[in-house]
Design a protein around this motif. Structure first.
Motif, PDB file in Angstrom:
ATOM      1  N   LYS A   8    -104.364  99.953 -15.352  1.00 17.42           N
ATOM      2  CA  LYS A   8    -105.076 100.828 -14.417  1.00 17.42           C
ATOM      3  C   LYS A   8    -104.595 100.540 -13.001  1.00 17.42           C
ATOM      4  N   PRO A   9    -104.271 101.562 -12.225  1.00 16.16           N
ATOM      5  CA  PRO A   9    -103.798 101.311 -10.854  1.00 16.16           C
ATOM      6  C   PRO A   9    -104.917 100.776  -9.966  1.00 16.16           C
ATOM      7  N   GLU A  10    -104.537  99.956  -9.001  1.00 19.46           N
ATOM      8  CA  GLU A  10    -105.505  99.457  -8.035  1.00 19.46           C
ATOM      9  C   GLU A  10    -105.816 100.560  -7.023  1.00 19.46           C
ATOM     10  N   TYR A  11    -107.098 100.733  -6.748  1.00 25.83           N
ATOM     11  CA  TYR A  11    -107.515 101.770  -5.788  1.00 25.83           C
ATOM     12  C   TYR A  11    -107.381 101.177  -4.384  1.00 25.83           C
ATOM     13  N   PRO A  12    -106.440 101.662  -3.548  1.00 25.55           N
ATOM     14  CA  PRO A  12    -106.268 101.081  -2.205  1.00 25.55           C
ATOM     15  C   PRO A  12    -107.570 101.137  -1.398  1.00 25.55           C
ATOM     16  N   ASP A  13    -107.903 100.044  -0.729  1.00 28.88           N
ATOM     17  CA  ASP A  13    -109.135  99.996   0.058  1.00 28.88           C
ATOM     18  C   ASP A  13    -109.169 101.083   1.117  1.00 28.88           C
ATOM     19  N   ALA A  40     -99.912 103.673  -5.396  1.00 29.38           N
ATOM     20  CA  ALA A  40    -100.666 102.831  -6.324  1.00 29.38           C
ATOM     21  C   ALA A  40    -100.368 103.220  -7.773  1.00 29.38           C
ATOM     22  N   LYS A  55    -109.932 104.359  -0.576  1.00 31.98           N
ATOM     23  CA  LYS A  55    -111.322 104.402  -1.027  1.00 31.98           C
ATOM     24  C   LYS A  55    -112.259 104.570   0.168  1.00 31.98           C
ATOM     25  N   ALA A 105     -98.429 101.001 -10.925  1.00 32.09           N
ATOM     26  CA  ALA A 105     -99.024 100.829 -12.255  1.00 32.09           C
ATOM     27  C   ALA A 105     -98.084 101.345 -13.342  1.00 32.09           C
TER      28      ALA A 105
END
Length: 254
Positions: A40-45, A104, A48, A108
């Motif tokens: 799962k890709p990391e959701y950039p802060d 992102a 978000k 992934a």
């Protein structure tokens, strides 16, 4: 004996022909359901915090062993079809996701793993697409303008998060349209992540998305913005959020 040799020659010809017709690369369509491992890709802060969401399509090439050897995030507008009330499909354009989300998804995709694909007993490469759907977990909270605080950390100053800050500004100067951007008719939204101190002054600003020729102007404008102080438990606190500037290329007449 001659007949046997002739038969063997014909078989050899057909075998060689079959091998020649076996493709070395096939199209696999949407590959999500075919992956052995699909991180799962990391959701950039920053994404978000700005409430950025959307669908990212990553076009990949899978080698004979099931490894990703090429990955490119699609930056083209796609047409999707959704079911309508009468059962007929409705055509809809799906906008290109923000570059933060595309990056992102790309990271992934490189770590995905697939089962090797074989045709006629021979391993082949596969081309296809991995689809990632980013949904901002706190989107509704950001729309309502609610400030939230993370868990307290010992010794750390309190900081609130406010999402999109445009409507909370007491002064929001418009950015200048850079001549270089105007010359190539660069336009679109630029998101600037800012930190605001206890008195409502911007103390840091950095562009997190948008056209490269427009970012500096947006950051400069954001640094001059002014906000109402935010109070939590009766105390003024610093807060972070995103200021969005929408650049529209002027018409040729203007």
């Amino acid at each position: 004996m001659k007949k046997l040799s002739l038969v063997m020659a014909i078989i050899a010809v057909f075998a060689i022909s079959a091998l020649a017709q076996t493709p070395t690369e096939i199209k696999g369509g949407i590959l999500n359901g075919k992956a052995l491992n699909l991180p799962k890709p990391e959701y950039p802060d920053a994404a978000k915090g700005a409430g950025l969401e959307g669908v990212v399509y990553v076009n990949v090439v899978i080698d004979e062993e099931g490894n990703v050897v090429s990955a490119i995030a699609d930056d083209q507008v796609r047409t999707v079809y959704k079911p309508g009330k009468d059962g007929q499909k409705i055509e809809e354009e799906q906008p290109v996701a923000d570059i933060l989300l595309r990056d992102a998804a790309l990271r992934a995709a490189w770590n995905a793993k697939f089962s090797p694909t074989r045709l006629n007993g021979s391993p082949v490469r596969v081309t296809g697409t991995i689809v990632y759907n980013f949904v901002a977990s706190a989107q509704e909270e950001q729309r309502t303008g609610t400030f939230t605080t993370p868990d307290d950390t010992a010794g750390a100053p309190k900081m609130a998060t406010g999402g999109i800050l445009n409507s909370k500004a007491t002064s929001l100067p418009a950015p200048a349209y850079p001549p270089a951007a105007k010359a190539v008719r660069a336009q679109g939204a630029v998101n600037v992540q800012v930190t605001v101190d206890e008195e409502g002054n911007v103390i840091s600003a950095s562009a997190v998305s948008g056209h490269p020729l427009l970012r500096a102007a947006a950051v400069k404008a954001a640094r001059e913005a002014k906000f109402s102080p935010v109070m939590l438990s009766g105390q003024p606190v610093r807060f972070t959020g995103v200021v969005v500037y929408n650049f529209v290329a002027p018409s040729e007449e203007n």
